[in-house]
Design a protein around this motif. Structure first.
Motif, PDB file in Angstrom:
ATOM      1  N   TYR A  69       9.856  -5.297  -3.098  1.00  0.00           N
ATOM      2  CA  TYR A  69       9.852  -3.974  -3.677  1.00  0.00           C
ATOM      3  C   TYR A  69       9.243  -4.193  -5.078  1.00  0.00           C
ATOM      4  CZ  TYR A  69      12.762  -1.330  -0.479  1.00  0.00           C
ATOM      5  OH  TYR A  69      13.182  -0.358   0.490  1.00  0.00           O
ATOM      6  N   SER A  88       5.032  -3.863  -5.245  1.00  0.00           N
ATOM      7  CA  SER A  88       4.691  -3.032  -4.415  1.00  0.00           C
ATOM      8  C   SER A  88       4.772  -1.588  -4.976  1.00  0.00           C
ATOM      9  CB  SER A  88       5.521  -2.497  -3.122  1.00  0.00           C
ATOM     10  OG  SER A  88       5.712  -3.538  -2.397  1.00  0.00           O
ATOM     11  N   ASN A  89       3.295  -0.802  -4.920  1.00  0.00           N
ATOM     12  CA  ASN A  89       3.278   0.701  -5.529  1.00  0.00           C
ATOM     13  C   ASN A  89       3.934   1.625  -4.673  1.00  0.00           C
ATOM     14  OD1 ASN A  89       0.482  -1.121  -5.645  1.00  0.00           O
ATOM     15  ND2 ASN A  89       0.483   0.295  -7.481  1.00  0.00           N
ATOM     16  N   ALA A 139       6.468   2.553  -0.878  1.00  0.00           N
ATOM     17  CA  ALA A 139       7.386   1.854   0.101  1.00  0.00           C
ATOM     18  C   ALA A 139       7.953   2.945   0.896  1.00  0.00           C
ATOM     19  CB  ALA A 139       8.640   1.330  -0.913  1.00  0.00           C
ATOM     20  N   SER A 187      13.429   2.905  -6.957  1.00  0.00           N
ATOM     21  CA  SER A 187      12.470   3.090  -8.088  1.00  0.00           C
ATOM     22  C   SER A 187      13.024   2.044  -9.223  1.00  0.00           C
ATOM     23  CB  SER A 187      12.994   4.558  -8.528  1.00  0.00           C
ATOM     24  OG  SER A 187      12.462   4.945  -9.915  1.00  0.00           O
ATOM     25  N   VAL A 238       9.025   0.378  -7.910  1.00  0.00           N
ATOM     26  CA  VAL A 238       8.154   1.127  -7.110  1.00  0.00           C
ATOM     27  C   VAL A 238       7.914   2.586  -7.300  1.00  0.00           C
ATOM     28  CG1 VAL A 238       7.868   1.879  -4.370  1.00  0.00           C
ATOM     29  CG2 VAL A 238       9.201  -0.032  -5.049  1.00  0.00           C
ATOM     30  N   ILE A 297       8.002   6.448  -3.210  1.00  0.00           N
ATOM     31  CA  ILE A 297       9.043   5.971  -2.324  1.00  0.00           C
ATOM     32  C   ILE A 297       9.300   6.940  -1.321  1.00  0.00           C
ATOM     33  CG2 ILE A 297      11.524   5.553  -2.176  1.00  0.00           C
ATOM     34  CD1 ILE A 297      11.362   4.881  -4.901  1.00  0.00           C
TER      35      ILE A 297
END
Ligand code: ADP
Length: 297
Positions: free
Chosen positions: A184, A187-188, A190, A214, A218, A221
């Motif tokens: 996570y 990652s941009n 998810a 968050s 990320v 979401i």
């Protein structure tokens, strides 16, 4: 054309039809690759397979689905992982896996493939991977993968991740949370599923689950929840999207993978998150009206 790289494993599949077992193929990120391809993305499969008859069968099948295979690493002497879908007298399906020696475990071992991987990843606008991809690798290779993706992101690439938490692929719960949190963290975007995330966190509040992801960094979401509304938390475009009504649901295999394919294909073409989630729901709704992970084109 917008290009997507997907990282993970595709196995041989035997599905039971009465007493006959039919040969096919499937794997979580590969299923997403197929639906994203059908919806107009240029998709490359970053994986490893062997050099035997069945590995060649798989590569041929991936090509036939329109997925680019020049990003596949061939492991000499390797043979593909395998799973059997067994259906009992009541129609209930169970999955049995033989993947301890899957070539994907060798995917990031040193060699010329690894040396050229950063430049191959950089040719894609977005790279998608899952918690299953991560679980299959050894620790050193998990670290290598996350470092590669962190670098790719720094250079402007978009990293998308579905934790797809499968307890039996991890040694224990702590190992799973440690690595999924690291994933996570780079990652941009998810795509967790509510049931998986609730099981992983021991938490039932949707808002708290989203808040936790968050906090890990990320920015976008998308929380899937079976037939329930999809919750989207992103900068500028948050909200809830109802799923498509489906009667009857035939087989929910790959529902989440199909959703992700629908979402990514729309989002990467420039649509907002809510519109992309609607397409995700449409794609998943189609898939669950058929048997199997990959429905006829
Ligand atoms: P996963 O397969 O990852 O567990 P979900 O079960 O949450 O994912 O389902 C993913 C998506 O598939 C949902 O967001 C929804 O769009 C669709 N879906 C799943 N089950 C149903 C259902 N019973 N009716 C309509 N859509 C569904």
């Amino acid at each position: 054309m917008i290009s997507l790289g997907v990282i993970g494993e595709c196995m041989l599949e035997f599905s039971q039809h009465d007493d006959i077992y039919q040969l096919g193929y499937g794997g979580d990120v590969f299923n997403t690759a197929v639906y994203a391809t059908r919806l107009g993305l240029d998709v490359s499969f970053f994986t490893a397979t062997g050099d035997d008859h069945y590995s060649r069968y798989l590569v041929g099948a991936w090509n036939n689905e329109g997925v680019n295979t020049n990003t596949v690493r061939i492991i000499p002497g390797g043979t593909p992982g395998l799973y059997i879908i067994q259906t009992d007298d009541t129609g209930e399906r169970s999955f049995h896996y033989w993947r301890d020696t899957t070539p994907f475990k060798q995917w990031l071992k040193p060699g010329s493939y690894l040396d050229t991987l950063p430049e191959k990843l950089a040719q894609h606008q977005c790279v998608y991977f899952s918690g299953i991809s991560l679980a299959l690798l050894e620790d050193a290779d998990r670290t290598r993968l996350l470092e590669l993706l962190a670098d790719y992101r720094i250079q402007g690439g978009l990293v998308a991740f579905d934790p797809n938490y499968r307890p039996r692929l991890w040694q224990n719960h702590t190992e799973a949370t440690t690595w999924i949190d690291k994933a996570y963290g780079i990652s941009n975007m998810a795509f967790p599923s509510y049931d998986d995330e609730a099981l992983l966190r021991g938490e039932t509040s949707h808002d708290k689950l989203i808040q936790n992801i968050s906090t890990l960094g990320v920015l976008e979401i998308v929380l899937k929840n079976g037939a329930g509304e999809v919750m989207i938390f992103s900068q500028g475009d948050s909200g809830k999207v109802p799923t498509e009504p489906v009667h009857p649901v035939v087989d929910t295999t790959a529902a989440g993978d199909a959703f992700n394919g629908g979402y990514l294909s729309t989002r990467l073409k420039g649509a907002e998150a809510i519109a992309s989630a609607k397409q995700g729901c449409r794609t998943a709704a189609q898939v669950i009206q058929h048997r199997g992970a990959i429905i006829p084109a």
